[in-house]
Scaffold this active site. Structure first.
Site: not given
Ligand SMILES: [Zn+2]
Length: 454
Positions: A56, A58, A148, A183, A313, A334
């Site tokens: 996971h 980004h 996702k 999520h 994440d 984040g």
């Molecule tokens: Zn995420």
């Protein structure tokens, strides 16, 4: 042929003083061998573990490369013992919601990646309402690892699925063996409290964020989504699970035979409300970090195997523009975590005796490979698997410093954390890709697109 000798190798569930024989990309022998005529990689005094899999991240490439790109993100990964990452479909432009966009992403990143990678595809509420399932099937055929989905989404142009849309999607695809990663936060609960908190001028900072994203939003969404997946052949994975009550539901569903798994992040395992209140810029994330008792329960569930894996994440926002804001609702949500996930969980988990070494390898390597269905070649040290290996000096003590990150997100809520155990070398498919003293030894483009095992 290469031979790794002198190290303590994690093999068959325990550390053993063995050699690893490598031919091209694969492990072809584990045991004791003659060193003659082989390229020797000395691992004396070091622990050798399988390369980590972070399912996971980004990396924002293409579209938001001021935040992160595939070169900086994958450099950070291999420096911290992660040899395979899975990139999310929602935080790049275009979003990976059809085959054309998947190849735009692949063409943008293929010459930048230093570690192996897989892609998630995306499906959103509007696509379900339009009965657009063709793109999903095409993406799956092209080799995305899964899809996702969001119960509540704050990503622009990436709409959440209502429970009705989720129910319809899962019912239509019920015979397929497809992975959906959710999520899991409830739309109705969050929308209500988010609006209320924004109007209430007295609530600020971390306290406002905690009120806007209440605890129960997660278990409610975990219960509903896992109920819709029950009686189907589909697989559901709960991203960044943060509440012990959510994990309890996962446990019950597993007992009912539902194909469900979940991941925890280092920040939900290690940080609490107090960190969010004292340092909202660095600690704001969705779902929020919780109370101290909850965090300790997450470790217990990790050790028991109810929580299947740990994922970062990773999300890196631009410091000045997106993080250094006073209004909590303007701070990008984040945490920059790909640089430290492997050694941090090793130190806080294994060294501090919250989890065993066996459990560490399961949650960082073996289980992600199984959930992603890439465990033919990835996720462990065994004959015919890819030679993805991490050398760790467990005697080395060091401190986390955000400014030293290879990620563009050079800040961390774990600043000055003391870590026991340092990644000395990372090997990917038989090649030393990172060495503590020599730096990165391959160029962008060395990393390969990993697809599901057939
Ligand atoms: Zn995420």
């Amino acid at each position: 042929m290469k031979i790794i000798t002198g190290g303590m190798v994690y093999y068959n569930g325990e550390l053993q003083n063995l050699d690893i024989l490598i031919d091209k990309e694969s492990i072809i022998g584990i045991g004791k061998f003659s060193l003659d005529g082989k390229e020797i990689i000395d691992a004396t005094g070091l622990m050798i573990l399988p390369g980590g899999i972070d399912m996971h991240v980004h990396f924002n490439d293409p579209g938001f490369t001021d935040r992160e790109d595939f070169e900086t993100g994958t450099k950070a990964a291999i420096s911290s013992g992660i040899t395979t990452i899975v990139d999310m479909p929602c935080t790049s432009i275009p979003q990976v919601k059809n085959k054309e966009n998947l190849y735009i992403k692949f063409n943008s990143i293929k010459n930048k990646a230093l570690c192996d990678y897989a892609f998630y595809g995306g499906i959103t509420g509007d696509m379900v309402r339009d009965s657009n399932f063709k793109d999903l099937i095409e993406l799956y055929d092209e080799g995305v690892i899964g899809f996702k989905i969001y119960g509540y989404s704050s990503a622009p142009y990436y709409e959440q699925l209502s429970y009705g849309e989720m129910y319809e999607l899962f019912s239509l695809l019920k015979k397929e063996d497809i992975l959906f990663t959710i999520h899991a936060e409830d739309y109705s609960i969050i929308t209500h409290f988010m609006e209320k908190v924004k109007k209430d001028k007295k609530l600020k900072g971390g306290e406002a964020w905690i009120k806007a994203r209440p605890y129960l939003a997660e278990p409610v969404c975990v219960w509903n989504s896992s109920r819709f997946i029950k009686d189907t052949n589909l697989r559901l994975h709960i991203a960044h699970i943060s509440t012990s009550e959510g994990v309890k539901i996962v446990k019950e569903r597993k007992e009912e035979g539902v194909k469900i798994s979940c991941e925890a992040t280092p920040h939900h395992l290690l940080l609490t409300y107090e960190d969010l209140i004292s340092n909202p810029k660095l600690t704001k994330t969705s779902p929020p970090v919780r109370c101290i008792e909850n965090k300790e329960l997450l470790w217990k569930y990790l050790e028991k195997g109810v929580i299947d894996c740990v994922a970062s994440d990773h999300f890196s926002g631009e410091w000045k523009k997106e993080k250094d804001q006073e209004n909590i609702f303007k701070i990008a949500s984040g945490i920059s975590g790909i640089d430290i996930i492997f050694p941090l969980i090793f130190s806080e988990g294994v060294i501090k005796k919250r989890i065993s070494l066996k459990k560490f390898v399961e949650v960082m390597c073996e289980n992600p490979a199984k959930i992603l269905k890439i465990n033919k070649n990835k996720g462990g040290i065994d004959i015919w698997k890819d030679a993805d290996l991490v050398f760790i000096d467990i005697k080395r003590k060091w401190k986390i410093k955000g400014e030293k990150f290879y990620s563009k997100g050079k800040y961390t809520p774990f600043e000055n954390y003391e870590v026991f155990g340092k990644v000395i070398k990372t090997i990917l498919r038989g090649e030393i890709v990172f060495d503590e003293n020599r730096g990165f030894l391959v160029e962008g483009g060395f990393g390969k697109w990993i697809k599901r095992d057939s």
